[in-house]
Design an enzyme around this catalytic site. Structure first.
Site, PDB file in Angstrom:
ATOM      1  N   CYS A   1     -11.036   3.158  -0.729  1.00  0.00           N
ATOM      2  CA  CYS A   1      -9.641   3.414  -0.340  1.00  0.00           C
ATOM      3  C   CYS A   1      -9.412   2.591   0.912  1.00  0.00           C
ATOM      4  CB  CYS A   1      -9.432   4.894  -0.044  1.00  0.00           C
ATOM      5  SG  CYS A   1      -7.864   5.290   0.781  1.00  0.00           S
TER       6      CYS A   1
ATOM      7  N   ASP B   1       0.867  -1.190   0.000  1.00  0.00           N
ATOM      8  CA  ASP B   1       0.000   0.000   0.000  1.00  0.00           C
ATOM      9  C   ASP B   1       0.897   1.231   0.000  1.00  0.00           C
ATOM     10  OD1 ASP B   1      -2.502   1.540   0.288  1.00  0.00           O
ATOM     11  OD2 ASP B   1      -1.758   2.021   2.285  1.00  0.00           O
ATOM     12  N   SER B   2       0.304   2.388  -0.308  1.00  0.00           N
ATOM     13  CA  SER B   2       1.081   3.633  -0.263  1.00  0.00           C
ATOM     14  C   SER B   2       1.527   3.948   1.167  1.00  0.00           C
ATOM     15  CB  SER B   2       0.236   4.792  -0.801  1.00  0.00           C
ATOM     16  OG  SER B   2      -0.923   4.937  -0.002  1.00  0.00           O
TER      17      SER B   2
ATOM     18  N   CYS C   1      -4.243  -1.335  -2.155  1.00  0.00           N
ATOM     19  CA  CYS C   1      -4.386   0.119  -2.320  1.00  0.00           C
ATOM     20  C   CYS C   1      -5.260   0.339  -3.554  1.00  0.00           C
ATOM     21  CB  CYS C   1      -3.005   0.731  -2.518  1.00  0.00           C
ATOM     22  SG  CYS C   1      -3.024   2.493  -2.915  1.00  0.00           S
TER      23      CYS C   1
ATOM     24  N   HIS D   1      -7.579   2.975   3.392  1.00  0.00           N
ATOM     25  CA  HIS D   1      -7.472   3.713   4.665  1.00  0.00           C
ATOM     26  C   HIS D   1      -8.849   3.901   5.325  1.00  0.00           C
ATOM     27  CE1 HIS D   1      -3.450   4.990   3.400  1.00  0.00           C
ATOM     28  NE2 HIS D   1      -3.272   5.611   4.550  1.00  0.00           N
TER      29      HIS D   1
ATOM     30  N   GLU E   1      -4.185   9.269   8.891  1.00  0.00           N
ATOM     31  CA  GLU E   1      -2.881   8.958   9.482  1.00  0.00           C
ATOM     32  C   GLU E   1      -2.552   9.949  10.601  1.00  0.00           C
ATOM     33  OE1 GLU E   1       0.264   7.973   6.800  1.00  0.00           O
ATOM     34  OE2 GLU E   1      -1.005   6.598   5.644  1.00  0.00           O
TER      35      GLU E   1
HETATM   36  N1  DGL Z   1      -4.785   3.263   0.741  1.00  0.00           N
HETATM   37  C1  DGL Z   1      -4.716   4.072  -0.455  1.00  0.00           C
HETATM   38  C2  DGL Z   1      -5.926   3.724  -1.346  1.00  0.00           C
HETATM   39  O1  DGL Z   1      -6.501   2.658  -1.141  1.00  0.00           O
HETATM   40  C3  DGL Z   1      -4.421   5.429   0.012  1.00  0.00           C
HETATM   41  C4  DGL Z   1      -4.516   6.577  -0.860  1.00  0.00           C
HETATM   42  C5  DGL Z   1      -3.325   7.474  -1.011  1.00  0.00           C
HETATM   43  O2  DGL Z   1      -2.170   7.065  -0.836  1.00  0.00           O
HETATM   44  O3  DGL Z   1      -3.623   8.620  -1.359  1.00  0.00           O
HETATM   45  O4  DGL Z   1      -6.307   4.393  -2.269  1.00  0.00           O
END
Ligand code: DGL
Length: 256
Positions: free
Chosen positions: A182, A10-11, A73, A184, A150
């Protein structure tokens, strides 16, 4: 081969919501998670950059011996998964916004919350075009939400006022479902419900992804014996005190 790990990417920390469910369902597996916190958020970057970052993260996990990679992600999936599947030698499992169950299980408007990159991607536009015959899906871009989530882990941000302001205009559209597009966002599922009302159903797509991962492991004959005990290794591209603490707090707090 079965002992090789499953790579998760993930990011940042959002993919932990998917990892958590995978570990719960398959405790016998070995997992390696890589969060690209150094380059997060992805949701405000251009598509070429998202592809480049996702591609190098997936390659890193494959080099570490991953027998399958989960792109946990939605943003990275929406831009990169189709092209990566053409070149990467192991199965890639990815996130798909749970638009289908939301449309099938409810009858009103469906709010799809995601980053702007995800919502404008060809992949997600095609998914909506295919499934949403009666124009029930409303795209709701939440450009700052992942970063705010976060920051909220450290008490530096209160996500509720941001959600209230983003969702205010959708309170009276007759929404019966919210799709969390997303990884998150499940971390603030209760707050999203609090803004829209308890009767709104929330769909996150996590169980579908983990079930798909399980099926792929079985099909490829690489699933570990259920009597074994697996391991979980977490790493991040940003190895500073605050990032490490962010991961620790989410993991020790049980994530969801
Ligand atoms: N968890 C990412 C997603 O599912 C986070 C988004 C991001 O890094 O902007 O899109």
């Amino acid at each position: 081969m079965p002992d090789r790990p499953i790579g998760f990417f993930d990011s940042g920390v959002g993919g932990l919501t998917v990892l958590y469910s995978a570990v719960k369902q398959m405790p016998e597996e070995n997992f390696i998670y890589f969060g690209d916190s150094q380059n997060a958020p992805y949701g405000t970057k251009d598509a070429d950059k998202v592809f480049e970052l996702t591609s190098s993260a997936v390659e890193k996990l494959v080099l570490q011996g991953a027998k399958a990679v989960v792109i946990a992600c939605n943003t990275a999936t929406s831009i990169a998964v189709d092209r990566l599947r053409e070149t990467v030698a192991v199965p890639i499992i990815s996130m798909e916004p749970a638009v289908k169950p939301a449309l099938e299980q409810t009858d009103g408007k469906v709010l799809l919350l995601a980053t702007s990159v995800t919502l404008s991607s060809k992949r997600v536009c095609a998914l909506i075009k295919k499934l949403d015959k009666n124009s029930r899906v409303i795209k709701v871009p939440c450009p700052d939400l992942a970063a705010k989530i976060e920051a909220s882990v450290f008490g530096e941000e209160d996500v509720l006022p941001y959600l209230e302001s983003v969702l205010a205009e959708y309170k009276d559209v007759g929404a019966t479902a919210v799709v969390l597009g997303c990884t998150h966002y499940p971390l603030v599922k209760d707050k999203i419900k609090a803004c829209l009302g308890e009767s709104v159903l929330v769909f996150d797509g996590i169980d579908g992804t983990v079930q798909h991962l399980k099926d792929v492991l079985i099909q490829n004959n690489v699933k570990r014996d259920e009597k074994q005990k697996g391991t979980v290794l977490i790493s991040s591209s940003k190895d500073d005190k605050k990032t490490n603490e962010l991961f620790d707090r989410l993991i020790s707090g049980g994530i969801l």
